[in-house]
Design a protein around this motif. Structure first.
Motif: not given
Length: 313
Positions: A251-266
């Motif tokens: 869950e923690i890994t998914w959270a980091h991955e999602f937030l990184d991806d979300f930030a990368a898309d602006g």
């Protein structure tokens, strides 16, 4: 959902803010020699039990032991006898006498952190207890069919801090079995009532006599039904419950991955699932920080699955 507290000062007997607390360890107050081990255990909350664990002949002694512990520099919660029982009045009077007075005198170290009120069946049970113990949070332990029928009003009562499920007495009252299927309706009602009234997640009942795989499975059931705490009967159970009710590494890994991806898309909302997923990701990381769960980074080629739709943090 309740916000993550930021200004809670941990103390022995209450290590995690009770809004978030996972393991609630009951300790028979007729045996004060067990208090130090409970305080030193991994329990988020230690609860001195002067109710079900104590024989009627030992009630007075157990109450005195609890008061002595609380006035001796220690912090803990206490499970009271049910409202209307012949011991409730004595319980609240004895505990009220330990509270700091408004006289301007020094506030003692430790003391009563909260109470778990047994056999709650109406709002009056909670509100009368809260009125006798001003400023002390009251967890409403619902243990009967009558109490479950009134769970929504109990959750909405002014004095209710959190709900808890007394499984043993509930099963004795109703004749239900212990399987997750048999208790699914009851557990669901606790979580729905808590969420509808803005309370923290409810506290599930104990799993008797287990510390291993069966307890881990029981904690998973607790989490599956949106409950965020669980009563423990042995210090050895607390670590397993804490782990089962904390964000996992996936869950923690998914959270980091999602937030990184979300930030990368602006940081721009891309579809209707982004907002709930961002809220989940933020909540996971906030809870991991509150519980001291460290993120163990995996290889970059490994990707964690998204939390399921039953994710409840």
């Amino acid at each position: 959902m309740p916000a993550i507290p930021h200004q809670f000062t941990p103390a022995p007997g209450q290590r995690i803010d009770p809004v978030l607390a996972r393991s609630w360890l009951l300790v028979n107050a007729a045996h004060p020699e067990k208090f130090p081990a409970a305080e030193d255990s991994p329990a988020d909350i230690v609860v001195l039990d002067i109710e079900d664990a104590v024989a009627p002949k030992d009630k007075d002694t157990a109450r005195e032991n609890a008061v002595e512990w609380l006035t001796g520099g220690h912090s803990a919660w206490v499970r009271l006898n049910g409202y209307g029982s012949k011991w409730w009045e004595q319980d609240v009077a004895a505990l009220a006498a330990t509270l700091p007075r408004a006289s301007g005198g020094p506030v003692p170290e430790g003391g009563l952190a909260g109470v778990v009120l047994a056999m709650v069946e109406s709002t009056d049970h909670v509100n009368e207890t809260a009125a006798r113990l001003p400023g002390i949070p009251v967890v409403a332990l619902v243990e009967t069919a009558r109490g479950l029928q009134r769970i929504n009003s109990i959750a909405a009562a002014k004095g209710t801090y959190r709900l808890a499920f007394g499984i043993g007495d509930f099963r004795r009252d109703t004749g239900f079995g212990e399987s997750p299927l048999a208790l699914a309706y009851a557990r669901s009602q606790f979580t729905i009532a808590a969420k509808a009234t803005g309370l923290p997640g409810p506290i599930d009942g104990p799993t008797v006599g287990t510390t291993g795989v069966k307890l881990a499975e029981a904690a998973a059931t607790t989490a599956e039904f949106g409950m965020t705490g669980k009563i423990c009967l042995q210090p050895e159970q607390c670590a397993v419950v804490n782990e089962g009710l904390s964000p996992s590494q996936d869950e923690i890994t998914w959270a980091h991955e999602f937030l990184d991806d979300f930030a990368a898309d602006g940081g721009v909302i891309r579809n209707g699932s982004d907002l709930p997923r961002k809220a989940r990701a933020d909540r996971i990381l906030e809870l991991a920080e509150a519980f001291g769960v460290q993120w163990i980074r995996e290889d970059e080629d490994d990707h964690a699955p998204a939390p399921s739709d039953t994710f409840h943090y």
